[in-house]
Design a protein around this motif. Structure first.
Motif, PDB file in Angstrom:
ATOM      1  N   GLU A 154     -14.742  -8.685 -24.696  1.00 48.50           N
ATOM      2  CA  GLU A 154     -13.424  -9.164 -24.279  1.00 48.50           C
ATOM      3  C   GLU A 154     -12.326  -8.329 -24.922  1.00 48.50           C
ATOM      4  O   GLU A 154     -11.321  -7.999 -24.288  1.00 48.50           O
ATOM      5  CB  GLU A 154     -13.246 -10.635 -24.652  1.00 48.50           C
ATOM      6  CG  GLU A 154     -11.894 -11.198 -24.228  1.00 48.50           C
ATOM      7  CD  GLU A 154     -11.737 -12.678 -24.541  1.00 48.50           C
ATOM      8  OE1 GLU A 154     -10.684 -13.238 -24.186  1.00 48.50           O
ATOM      9  OE2 GLU A 154     -12.662 -13.254 -25.134  1.00 48.50           O
ATOM     10  N   TYR A 155     -12.515  -8.003 -26.188  1.00 47.88           N
ATOM     11  CA  TYR A 155     -11.564  -7.155 -26.917  1.00 47.88           C
ATOM     12  C   TYR A 155     -12.270  -5.840 -27.219  1.00 47.88           C
ATOM     13  O   TYR A 155     -13.406  -5.840 -27.703  1.00 47.88           O
ATOM     14  CB  TYR A 155     -11.096  -7.844 -28.196  1.00 47.88           C
ATOM     15  CG  TYR A 155     -10.408  -9.159 -27.922  1.00 47.88           C
ATOM     16  CD1 TYR A 155      -9.096  -9.193 -27.451  1.00 47.88           C
ATOM     17  CD2 TYR A 155     -11.085 -10.355 -28.098  1.00 47.88           C
ATOM     18  CE1 TYR A 155      -8.469 -10.402 -27.170  1.00 47.88           C
ATOM     19  CE2 TYR A 155     -10.457 -11.569 -27.819  1.00 47.88           C
ATOM     20  CZ  TYR A 155      -9.166 -11.588 -27.361  1.00 47.88           C
ATOM     21  OH  TYR A 155      -8.556 -12.775 -27.077  1.00 47.88           O
ATOM     22  N   VAL A 156     -11.599  -4.723 -26.955  1.00 43.90           N
ATOM     23  CA  VAL A 156     -12.285  -3.432 -26.983  1.00 43.90           C
ATOM     24  C   VAL A 156     -11.609  -2.476 -27.952  1.00 43.90           C
ATOM     25  O   VAL A 156     -10.424  -2.608 -28.268  1.00 43.90           O
ATOM     26  CB  VAL A 156     -12.320  -2.806 -25.571  1.00 43.90           C
ATOM     27  CG1 VAL A 156     -12.978  -3.754 -24.586  1.00 43.90           C
ATOM     28  CG2 VAL A 156     -10.921  -2.437 -25.093  1.00 43.90           C
ATOM     29  N   PRO A 157     -12.352  -1.460 -28.432  1.00 42.33           N
ATOM     30  CA  PRO A 157     -11.729  -0.413 -29.243  1.00 42.33           C
ATOM     31  C   PRO A 157     -10.698   0.346 -28.421  1.00 42.33           C
ATOM     32  O   PRO A 157     -10.765   0.382 -27.190  1.00 42.33           O
ATOM     33  CB  PRO A 157     -12.909   0.495 -29.617  1.00 42.33           C
ATOM     34  CG  PRO A 157     -14.132  -0.310 -29.370  1.00 42.33           C
ATOM     35  CD  PRO A 157     -13.797  -1.248 -28.271  1.00 42.33           C
ATOM     36  N   THR A 158      -9.778   0.976 -29.095  1.00 41.44           N
ATOM     37  CA  THR A 158      -8.729   1.700 -28.374  1.00 41.44           C
ATOM     38  C   THR A 158      -9.291   2.808 -27.486  1.00 41.44           C
ATOM     39  O   THR A 158      -8.710   3.124 -26.452  1.00 41.44           O
ATOM     40  CB  THR A 158      -7.719   2.310 -29.366  1.00 41.44           C
ATOM     41  OG1 THR A 158      -8.425   3.086 -30.345  1.00 41.44           O
ATOM     42  CG2 THR A 158      -6.942   1.222 -30.074  1.00 41.44           C
ATOM     43  N   ALA A 159     -10.421   3.384 -27.861  1.00 44.62           N
ATOM     44  CA  ALA A 159     -11.023   4.449 -27.054  1.00 44.62           C
ATOM     45  C   ALA A 159     -11.396   3.961 -25.662  1.00 44.62           C
ATOM     46  O   ALA A 159     -11.517   4.764 -24.727  1.00 44.62           O
ATOM     47  CB  ALA A 159     -12.267   5.004 -27.757  1.00 44.62           C
ATOM     48  N   TYR A 160     -11.582   2.644 -25.506  1.00 45.20           N
ATOM     49  CA  TYR A 160     -11.978   2.094 -24.215  1.00 45.20           C
ATOM     50  C   TYR A 160     -10.850   1.346 -23.513  1.00 45.20           C
ATOM     51  O   TYR A 160     -11.093   0.662 -22.512  1.00 45.20           O
ATOM     52  CB  TYR A 160     -13.178   1.159 -24.393  1.00 45.20           C
ATOM     53  CG  TYR A 160     -14.437   1.884 -24.816  1.00 45.20           C
ATOM     54  CD1 TYR A 160     -14.956   2.923 -24.050  1.00 45.20           C
ATOM     55  CD2 TYR A 160     -15.096   1.542 -25.990  1.00 45.20           C
ATOM     56  CE1 TYR A 160     -16.099   3.594 -24.431  1.00 45.20           C
ATOM     57  CE2 TYR A 160     -16.248   2.207 -26.384  1.00 45.20           C
ATOM     58  CZ  TYR A 160     -16.745   3.233 -25.602  1.00 45.20           C
ATOM     59  OH  TYR A 160     -17.880   3.891 -25.990  1.00 45.20           O
ATOM     60  N   MET A 161      -9.621   1.492 -23.981  1.00 49.71           N
ATOM     61  CA  MET A 161      -8.487   0.835 -23.321  1.00 49.71           C
ATOM     62  C   MET A 161      -7.992   1.682 -22.153  1.00 49.71           C
ATOM     63  O   MET A 161      -6.821   2.038 -22.031  1.00 49.71           O
ATOM     64  CB  MET A 161      -7.364   0.577 -24.332  1.00 49.71           C
ATOM     65  CG  MET A 161      -7.720  -0.464 -25.374  1.00 49.71           C
ATOM     66  SD  MET A 161      -6.355  -0.772 -26.528  1.00 49.71           S
ATOM     67  CE  MET A 161      -7.081  -2.029 -27.582  1.00 49.71           C
ATOM     68  N   ARG A 162      -8.922   1.987 -21.265  1.00 52.89           N
ATOM     69  CA  ARG A 162      -8.625   2.888 -20.143  1.00 52.89           C
ATOM     70  C   ARG A 162      -7.659   2.256 -19.156  1.00 52.89           C
ATOM     71  O   ARG A 162      -6.755   2.911 -18.657  1.00 52.89           O
ATOM     72  CB  ARG A 162      -9.940   3.257 -19.451  1.00 52.89           C
ATOM     73  CG  ARG A 162     -10.889   4.061 -20.327  1.00 52.89           C
ATOM     74  CD  ARG A 162     -12.255   4.158 -19.698  1.00 52.89           C
ATOM     75  NE  ARG A 162     -13.140   5.054 -20.415  1.00 52.89           N
ATOM     76  CZ  ARG A 162     -14.396   4.755 -20.749  1.00 52.89           C
ATOM     77  NH1 ARG A 162     -14.899   3.584 -20.425  1.00 52.89           N
ATOM     78  NH2 ARG A 162     -15.147   5.627 -21.405  1.00 52.89           N
ATOM     79  N   ARG A 163      -7.878   0.989 -18.843  1.00 55.83           N
ATOM     80  CA  ARG A 163      -6.998   0.322 -17.898  1.00 55.83           C
ATOM     81  C   ARG A 163      -5.572   0.251 -18.437  1.00 55.83           C
ATOM     82  O   ARG A 163      -4.611   0.448 -17.698  1.00 55.83           O
ATOM     83  CB  ARG A 163      -7.542  -1.071 -17.581  1.00 55.83           C
ATOM     84  CG  ARG A 163      -6.809  -1.799 -16.465  1.00 55.83           C
ATOM     85  CD  ARG A 163      -5.829  -2.804 -17.039  1.00 55.83           C
ATOM     86  NE  ARG A 163      -6.520  -3.771 -17.868  1.00 55.83           N
ATOM     87  CZ  ARG A 163      -5.990  -4.358 -18.930  1.00 55.83           C
ATOM     88  NH1 ARG A 163      -4.764  -4.089 -19.314  1.00 55.83           N
ATOM     89  NH2 ARG A 163      -6.681  -5.227 -19.646  1.00 55.83           N
ATOM     90  N   THR A 191     -22.790   6.305 -23.390  1.00 51.83           N
ATOM     91  CA  THR A 191     -21.625   5.532 -22.987  1.00 51.83           C
ATOM     92  C   THR A 191     -20.447   6.455 -22.703  1.00 51.83           C
ATOM     93  O   THR A 191     -19.338   6.013 -22.498  1.00 51.83           O
ATOM     94  CB  THR A 191     -21.219   4.515 -24.069  1.00 51.83           C
ATOM     95  OG1 THR A 191     -20.813   5.207 -25.248  1.00 51.83           O
ATOM     96  CG2 THR A 191     -22.336   3.567 -24.388  1.00 51.83           C
ATOM     97  N   ARG A 192     -20.720   7.734 -22.683  1.00 55.12           N
ATOM     98  CA  ARG A 192     -19.741   8.754 -22.291  1.00 55.12           C
ATOM     99  C   ARG A 192     -18.561   8.790 -23.246  1.00 55.12           C
ATOM    100  O   ARG A 192     -17.423   8.705 -22.843  1.00 55.12           O
ATOM    101  CB  ARG A 192     -19.277   8.515 -20.855  1.00 55.12           C
ATOM    102  CG  ARG A 192     -20.475   8.535 -19.912  1.00 55.12           C
ATOM    103  CD  ARG A 192     -20.147   8.051 -18.536  1.00 55.12           C
ATOM    104  NE  ARG A 192     -21.372   7.945 -17.748  1.00 55.12           N
ATOM    105  CZ  ARG A 192     -21.430   7.533 -16.510  1.00 55.12           C
ATOM    106  NH1 ARG A 192     -20.336   7.165 -15.897  1.00 55.12           N
ATOM    107  NH2 ARG A 192     -22.556   7.466 -15.881  1.00 55.12           N
ATOM    108  N   GLY A 193     -18.878   8.902 -24.521  1.00 57.34           N
ATOM    109  CA  GLY A 193     -17.795   8.985 -25.476  1.00 57.34           C
ATOM    110  C   GLY A 193     -18.212   9.532 -26.808  1.00 57.34           C
ATOM    111  O   GLY A 193     -17.387   9.759 -27.670  1.00 57.34           O
ATOM    112  N   GLY A 194     -19.499   9.759 -27.045  1.00 63.96           N
ATOM    113  CA  GLY A 194     -19.962  10.124 -28.375  1.00 63.96           C
ATOM    114  C   GLY A 194     -20.759  11.399 -28.396  1.00 63.96           C
ATOM    115  O   GLY A 194     -20.683  12.222 -27.500  1.00 63.96           O
ATOM    116  N   ALA A 195     -21.567  11.552 -29.436  1.00 61.47           N
ATOM    117  CA  ALA A 195     -22.356  12.758 -29.613  1.00 61.47           C
ATOM    118  C   ALA A 195     -23.824  12.398 -29.748  1.00 61.47           C
ATOM    119  O   ALA A 195     -24.180  11.253 -29.991  1.00 61.47           O
ATOM    120  CB  ALA A 195     -21.893  13.508 -30.861  1.00 61.47           C
ATOM    121  N   LEU A 196     -24.689  13.373 -29.602  1.00 61.78           N
ATOM    122  CA  LEU A 196     -26.120  13.120 -29.689  1.00 61.78           C
ATOM    123  C   LEU A 196     -26.545  12.787 -31.109  1.00 61.78           C
ATOM    124  O   LEU A 196     -25.914  13.153 -32.075  1.00 61.78           O
ATOM    125  CB  LEU A 196     -26.905  14.349 -29.205  1.00 61.78           C
ATOM    126  CG  LEU A 196     -26.844  14.619 -27.714  1.00 61.78           C
ATOM    127  CD1 LEU A 196     -27.599  15.892 -27.397  1.00 61.78           C
ATOM    128  CD2 LEU A 196     -27.444  13.457 -26.922  1.00 61.78           C
TER     129      LEU A 196
END
Length: 390
Positions: free
Chosen positions: A170-179, A96-101
């Motif tokens: 609908e509601y997302v973690p802050t890491a995904y508040m890109r918009r 998801t382009r945000g974490g680690a293996l």
């Protein structure tokens, strides 16, 4: 073209409550039948409260949950194991382009993944205020200039930034508040679209006033959804692609992160592009391709590449949701899903919706999402394996 990860899950999903189109995830685990293996990367290690199996800083351990327990989600067994980097498991969180293996260990001759567990929940606070603060530090023009530089670097003419996370929440973690970071508009619904020389934000009537006050009007144009003469995103892009092709005789390249868009949206766009191509074709046997969707596979979300203070992915502890509230054991829920798999002649159900996962495994989480008691995770169910990726 959309990636397989973005298009195949709809056929695989069977939910005991409802069905949704979700992205398929990669699974390459050999699991113990009738047991559930909880999976996480070391970088995003969680904790299950109510169960003491070593501190958060302890060596990674394999934890197996017996789902046959009538309590619904209990009966942990602890097996010490040396962890090593897994060559087989391409972590869902990493995808998801945000974490680690993820990591792998050996137990009973089978390969399973490991995680840290702790009985001491530590809430990691990451609120929208942090995103607002980071967004306000950089002028709109500067952020858009950085976006356009990255767009040019990646060879796309347009980039779409929705409100969604990889779970289409609908509601997302802050890491995904890109918009929110990009536009300075922090309403729960809205989609940003950036071209080489303009920027637009679509939102609904609940947010017309807020968006008007939040957007820098010298750089952003507010597109008031469902209002007269305001095109949908699909119509807007189709018209833009038509004009671009007629002027340049080349396809408009529409960039998007496949993990935060539904497969149905991509299909809608591609269908509209195909119809528009037929409309301007000089030869009915030679329909031009006026636009293509580029998911920039293997590259980060463009907003992430300009967001220097982007919050990390959350890793707050899950807790067991008691049977007196859940009303049904995990075993019974899994049995219902397997009945659905048999009925639909499917071999695997993939779950990406966070409320589905919280319901299925009788777990809750505080802190991953500011307004909802769910945790960031994925899950798969087959006839003899159940896996929670968290």
């Amino acid at each position: 073209m959309m990636t397989a990860a973005a298009t195949t899950a709809a056929a695989a999903l069977v939910s005991s409550r409802h069905s949704h189109s979700r992205r398929a995830t990669k699974s390459a685990l050999a699991l113990v039948p009738c047991c559930l293996v909880f999976v996480a990367s070391a970088a995003s290690a969680r904790a299950f409260s109510l169960t003491t199996v070593g501190g958060a800083g302890a060596a990674a351990r394999a934890i197996i949950l017996d789902i046959s327990s009538s309590s619904g989600a209990s009966s942990f067994r602890n097996f010490g194991a040396r962890s090593e980097r897994s060559p087989n498991f391409s972590s869902v969180i990493a995808n998801t382009r945000g974490g680690a293996l993820g990591f792998k260990s050996k137990f009973g001759g089978k390969s399973i993944l490991t995680r840290h567990f702790s009985s001491v929940p530590t809430l990691e606070e990451s609120t929208m205020d942090l995103v607002k603060s980071a967004a306000s530090k950089i002028p709109a023009g500067e952020k858009l200039a950085a976006m356009r530089a990255k767009m040019e670097e990646n060879g796309v003419d347009v980039y779409i930034v929705p409100s969604d996370d990889p779970h289409l929440s609908e509601y997302v973690p802050t890491a995904y508040m890109r918009r929110g970071f990009l536009t300075d508009f922090h309403g729960s619904a809205g989609t940003a679209l950036v071209t080489k020389d303009k920027a637009y934000l679509w939102t609904d009537s609940r947010y017309f006033n807020e968006a008007t006050l939040s957007l820098d009007s010298s750089h952003w144009e507010l597109m008031k959804q469902s209002q007269p003469k305001v095109p949908t995103i699909t119509k807007f892009l189709t018209d833009l692609a038509t004009t671009h092709y007629q002027s340049n005789k080349s396809a408009l390249r529409v960039g998007m992160d496949a993990y935060v868009h539904s497969a149905s949206f991509a299909k809608e766009l591609n269908d509209a592009f195909a119809v528009a191509g037929k409309d301007i074709a000089e030869d009915e046997n030679d329909t031009p391709v006026i636009a293509v969707i580029d998911t920039l596979d293997g590259k980060p979300n463009i907003v992430d590449s300009i967001w220097e203070e982007r919050p990390p992915l959350p890793k707050n502890p899950f807790r067991v949701h008691p049977m007196k509230y859940s009303g049904m054991s995990v075993e019974d829920k899994v049995a219902k899903i397997r009945e659905g798999l048999t009925e639909k002649k499917a071999t695997l159900a993939v779950f990406g919706a966070l409320d589905d996962i919280a319901y299925l495994f009788n777990v809750r989480c505080m802190g991953d999402i500011e307004t909802c008691p769910v945790g960031i995770a994925y899950a798969t169910v087959s006839q003899d394996e159940v896996t929670l990726y968290c």
